[in-house]
Design an enzyme around this catalytic site. Structure first.
Site, PDB file in Angstrom:
ATOM      1  N   GLY A  56      36.959  38.312  27.216  1.00  0.00           N
ATOM      2  CA  GLY A  56      35.550  38.429  26.855  1.00  0.00           C
ATOM      3  C   GLY A  56      34.696  38.711  28.077  1.00  0.00           C
ATOM      4  O   GLY A  56      35.159  39.266  29.070  1.00  0.00           O
ATOM      5  N   GLY A  57      33.448  38.272  27.993  1.00  0.00           N
ATOM      6  CA  GLY A  57      32.511  38.515  29.099  1.00  0.00           C
ATOM      7  C   GLY A  57      32.968  37.887  30.391  1.00  0.00           C
ATOM      8  O   GLY A  57      32.490  38.260  31.483  1.00  0.00           O
ATOM      9  N   GLY A 100      34.881  71.722  48.233  1.00  0.00           N
ATOM     10  CA  GLY A 100      34.081  70.503  48.191  1.00  0.00           C
ATOM     11  C   GLY A 100      34.853  69.306  48.719  1.00  0.00           C
ATOM     12  O   GLY A 100      34.272  68.374  49.283  1.00  0.00           O
ATOM     13  N   ALA A 101      36.165  69.337  48.536  1.00  0.00           N
ATOM     14  CA  ALA A 101      36.973  68.204  48.984  1.00  0.00           C
ATOM     15  C   ALA A 101      36.989  68.130  50.514  1.00  0.00           C
ATOM     16  O   ALA A 101      37.073  67.043  51.090  1.00  0.00           O
ATOM     17  CB  ALA A 101      38.382  68.318  48.441  1.00  0.00           C
TER      18      ALA A 101
HETATM   19  C1  HXC Z   1      37.064  26.021  23.871  1.00  0.00           C
HETATM   20  C2  HXC Z   1      39.244  26.574  24.202  1.00  0.00           C
HETATM   21  C3  HXC Z   1      38.894  27.889  24.514  1.00  0.00           C
HETATM   22  C4  HXC Z   1      37.511  28.222  24.490  1.00  0.00           C
HETATM   23  C5  HXC Z   1      41.024  27.726  24.664  1.00  0.00           C
HETATM   24  N1  HXC Z   1      40.576  26.524  24.301  1.00  0.00           N
HETATM   25  N2  HXC Z   1      40.014  28.591  24.794  1.00  0.00           N
HETATM   26  N3  HXC Z   1      38.341  25.655  23.882  1.00  0.00           N
HETATM   27  N4  HXC Z   1      36.637  27.253  24.170  1.00  0.00           N
HETATM   28  N5  HXC Z   1      37.083  29.430  24.799  1.00  0.00           N
HETATM   29  C6  HXC Z   1      41.360  25.336  24.069  1.00  0.00           C
HETATM   30  C7  HXC Z   1      42.233  25.425  22.832  1.00  0.00           C
HETATM   31  O1  HXC Z   1      41.492  25.087  21.709  1.00  0.00           O
HETATM   32  C8  HXC Z   1      43.315  24.429  23.140  1.00  0.00           C
HETATM   33  O2  HXC Z   1      42.803  23.136  22.905  1.00  0.00           O
HETATM   34  C9  HXC Z   1      43.478  24.549  24.649  1.00  0.00           C
HETATM   35  O3  HXC Z   1      42.283  25.166  25.123  1.00  0.00           O
HETATM   36  C10 HXC Z   1      44.645  25.407  25.045  1.00  0.00           C
HETATM   37  O4  HXC Z   1      44.563  26.624  24.311  1.00  0.00           O
HETATM   38  P1  HXC Z   1      45.797  27.196  23.462  1.00  0.00           P
HETATM   39  O5  HXC Z   1      45.196  28.132  22.487  1.00  0.00           O
HETATM   40  O6  HXC Z   1      46.647  26.100  22.969  1.00  0.00           O
HETATM   41  O7  HXC Z   1      46.600  27.988  24.599  1.00  0.00           O
HETATM   42  P2  HXC Z   1      47.401  29.339  24.474  1.00  0.00           P
HETATM   43  O8  HXC Z   1      48.253  29.320  23.251  1.00  0.00           O
HETATM   44  O9  HXC Z   1      48.050  29.547  25.788  1.00  0.00           O
HETATM   45  O10 HXC Z   1      46.281  30.477  24.254  1.00  0.00           O
HETATM   46  C11 HXC Z   1      45.353  30.756  25.236  1.00  0.00           C
HETATM   47  C12 HXC Z   1      44.253  31.661  24.698  1.00  0.00           C
HETATM   48  C13 HXC Z   1      43.645  31.080  23.422  1.00  0.00           C
HETATM   49  C14 HXC Z   1      44.857  33.054  24.396  1.00  0.00           C
HETATM   50  C15 HXC Z   1      43.233  31.854  25.809  1.00  0.00           C
HETATM   51  O11 HXC Z   1      43.297  29.708  23.697  1.00  0.00           O
HETATM   52  C16 HXC Z   1      42.429  31.767  22.980  1.00  0.00           C
HETATM   53  O12 HXC Z   1      42.491  32.833  22.360  1.00  0.00           O
HETATM   54  N6  HXC Z   1      41.255  31.158  23.289  1.00  0.00           N
HETATM   55  C17 HXC Z   1      39.989  31.718  22.892  1.00  0.00           C
HETATM   56  C18 HXC Z   1      39.666  32.892  23.759  1.00  0.00           C
HETATM   57  C19 HXC Z   1      38.315  33.424  23.476  1.00  0.00           C
HETATM   58  O13 HXC Z   1      38.089  34.104  22.467  1.00  0.00           O
HETATM   59  N7  HXC Z   1      37.369  33.029  24.335  1.00  0.00           N
HETATM   60  C20 HXC Z   1      35.997  33.426  24.190  1.00  0.00           C
HETATM   61  C21 HXC Z   1      35.901  34.850  24.741  1.00  0.00           C
HETATM   62  S1  HXC Z   1      34.325  35.413  24.709  1.00  0.00           S
HETATM   63  P3  HXC Z   1      43.713  21.945  22.322  1.00  0.00           P
HETATM   64  O14 HXC Z   1      42.760  20.832  22.105  1.00  0.00           O
HETATM   65  O15 HXC Z   1      44.324  22.474  21.087  1.00  0.00           O
HETATM   66  O16 HXC Z   1      44.730  21.690  23.403  1.00  0.00           O
HETATM   67  C22 HXC Z   1      33.728  34.922  26.148  1.00  0.00           C
HETATM   68  C23 HXC Z   1      32.329  35.272  26.294  1.00  0.00           C
HETATM   69  C24 HXC Z   1      31.907  35.073  27.681  1.00  0.00           C
HETATM   70  O17 HXC Z   1      34.335  34.369  26.979  1.00  0.00           O
HETATM   71  C25 HXC Z   1      30.587  35.655  27.798  1.00  0.00           C
HETATM   72  C26 HXC Z   1      30.150  35.678  29.200  1.00  0.00           C
HETATM   73  C27 HXC Z   1      29.055  36.640  29.362  1.00  0.00           C
END
Ligand code: HXC
Length: 512
Positions: free
Chosen positions: A167-168, A401-402
């Site tokens: 994501g971001g 140009g290069a």
């Molecule tokens: C809260 C999160 C989290 C998140 C993971 N966890 N990502 N909690 N917010 N963004 C938690 C899970 O719920 C889990 O908690 C623990 O962390 C470990 O994650 P798992 O899923 O068990 O690990 P894994 O199987 O290795 O998968 C990793 C992962 C997956 C691929 C990163 O967790 C995932 O898809 N997370 C969400 C990613 C996502 O969409 N993030 C937001 C992106 S948008 P428990 O309690 O079960 O152990 C973004 C916007 C930013 O970031 C903007 C900035 C401008």
């Protein structure tokens, strides 16, 4: 709060997500945040900061999940005796997700690093914005991004991606100077599931945003690491070439390699036939201090080469064309790669040595439609802007140009020399002759013979480096075997260079 209670909190912080989560992390072939920092930093040098910072969020089960430290270990330490600011995201704590406090710790670290004038090293392993913290998490990212921009060109920023970066969240590394990805990591704006929903395309994590893709296809990442240990070793090597901030010169690394060393093999590297390729790495490695060439972006846009090296112990940035790929043509990706590297070197007082052998910009519909014009312009912009010492060696082709773009005198290279094999012209001799003798060739009884004759004449009268030397566009024609001593002597002379006075302006508008 009693001391015992405080100690307990600290112990809890040190434990991160606890034994189960640590076991899972290890099973994935990844180290924990603290294990990574132990490998990165000199023994006993770490001073941890904001160890007890605690998330304010108690909704959605966060009251039980939150841990002191909030999923990121930050602090000051030393790498080979040089101070650095470091943060390491801890995937064992709520997936290393970035909540308000987590982000604040990184932002505060940046503020301190800017005041101290020391590099920031980030070890990223995070599920992105912490979903439970909503806009507070987004605000945290914004504060980090703003620091990334403030710090750009002031202190080096190196980020290693050691797990997810989605994501971001990708934009903080993207705003840093160097990204190192381990083979266990991935970066993407939207993951495979969203891609499938949006476009119907099926793709794995690795295919979409794995380390191989980003170091070779997208160019998002600069260095590929086998694993965490390898990434940490790359960080240390990279850092050894860089100053701690833009007010310092890069460190000098004493060398056993003789500054006067001549290399007669260099006289035979460029083939007689100008269409025959050769390996530019061979020239670079023979000229710089032995075993010091450290390539950046080595798997991306291989028709150009950029990287750091040392000449008599001093860091230099190397920029070169690679005749083995597309005959050394410049294209969209190589332009981006070269331009960004020049800007980095210029910001951090690193002289630039350019080795030229390019027949021009790559022809093609893809290139034109992809904007090779605006991308190629970046090289011209960057070299013109750069005020660090710039030395250019024209090895063979410098066409069109290069020729101008690749650090010519006209863009204010300080010293430009050519090897006797150099060919400097608007275009290659064959193409030139076909245009200017079009009518004669059409009427000729033996056009092939005539083409050869005119081409030979064109080579002798136009493309020979002597013509550019007569006009002062190049300063000398040097025997290839003297290139190393020549560069070292010239570099020493140029070290007192002061930036020329620029007209006052807020900033230019670089081609993008
Ligand atoms: C809260 C999160 C989290 C998140 C993971 N966890 N990502 N909690 N917010 N963004 C938690 C899970 O719920 C889990 O908690 C623990 O962390 C470990 O994650 P798992 O899923 O068990 O690990 P894994 O199987 O290795 O998968 C990793 C992962 C997956 C691929 C990163 O967790 C995932 O898809 N997370 C969400 C990613 C996502 O969409 N993030 C937001 C992106 S948008 P428990 O309690 O079960 O152990 C973004 C916007 C930013 O970031 C903007 C900035 C401008």
């Amino acid at each position: 709060m009693s001391w015992t209670a405080i100690e307990k909190l600290k112990e809890r912080a040190r434990l991160g997500g606890g034994p189960e989560a640590i076991k899972k992390q290890h099973a994935k072939g990844k180290l924990t945040a603290r294990e990574r920092l132990d490998l990165l930093l000199d023994e006993d040098s770490f001073i941890e900061l904001s160890m007890l910072a605690l998330s304010r969020c108690t909704e959605f089960g966060m009251a039980e999940k939150r841990v002191p430290g909030d999923g990121v270990v930050v602090g000051l330490g030393e790498i080979n005796g040089r101070k650095v600011a470091v943060y390491a995201q801890d995937f064992t704590v709520i997936g290393g997700s970035v909540g308000e406090m987590h982000a604040m710790k990184i932002a505060q670290l940046y503020d301190l690093a800017l005041k101290l004038g020391i590099p920031v090293i980030g070890l990223n392993d995070s599920g992105g914005a912490r979903i439970q913290e909503g806009v507070n998490s987004l605000k945290g990212y914004g504060e980090i991004f703003y620091r990334n921009v403030l710090a750009s060109g002031v202190i080096p920023q190196i980020v290693s991606i050691m797990g997810p970066c989605a994501g971001g969240a990708v934009y903080s590394p993207a705003l840093a100077d160097f990204i190192i990805m381990t083979k266990k990591s991935f970066m993407f704006i939207t993951g495979p599931r969203v891609v499938k929903a949006a476009t119907g395309e099926e793709v794995t994590f690795e295919e979409l945003g794995g380390a191989d893709i980003h170091t070779s296809v997208s160019g998002v990442a600069h260095l590929l690491a086998e694993d965490d240990e390898d990434a940490i070793s790359l960080i240390k090597t990279l850092l050894s070439y860089l100053p701690s901030n833009n007010m310092e010169d890069p460190p000098i690394e004493p060398t056993e390699d003789d500054p006067e060393r001549e290399d007669y093999e260099l006289d035979n590297i460029v083939p007689q036939d100008p269409r025959e390729p050769y390996d530019m790495y061979e020239i670079i490695n023979r000229v710089v201090d032995r075993d010091t060439f450290f390539e950046i972006h080595g798997n991306f846009a291989k028709n150009a080469i950029v990287g750091f090296a040392r000449l008599n112990g001093r860091t230099v940035g190397i920029v070169a064309n690679q005749p083995l790929i597309y005959a050394g043509c410049l294209d969209i990706n190589s332009s981006d790669k070269i331009a960004r590297f020049i800007l980095f070197c210029d910001s951090f007082n690193i002289p630039i040595i350019t080795f030229v052998d390019t027949p021009g910009f790559l022809p093609g519909i893809d290139q034109e439609h992809g904007g090779v014009i605006r991308h190629g312009a970046k090289i011209i912009y960057a070299y013109s802007l750069a005020t660090v010492p710039k030395i250019t060696v024209i090895v063979r082709k410098a066409y069109g140009g290069a020729y101008i773009a690749m650090s010519s005198k006209h863009l204010r290279a300080d010293v430009v020399v050519a090897w006797p094999t150099a060919e400097i012209a608007v275009m290659g001799p064959e193409a030139a002759v076909e245009i200017i003798y079009k009518r004669e060739l059409a009427k000729a009884e033996n056009p092939q013979e005539m083409l050869l004759k005119f081409t030979k004449e064109y080579r002798e009268k136009i493309t020979t480096p002597a013509v550019a030397a007569f006009r002062g566009y190049i300063d000398d024609i040097i025997p290839p075997h003297t290139t190393r001593p020549f560069l070292i002597k010239t570099l020493e002379m140029l070290l007192t260079k002061r930036p020329y006075i620029k007209l006052p302006k807020k900033h230019g508008i670089p081609p993008m």
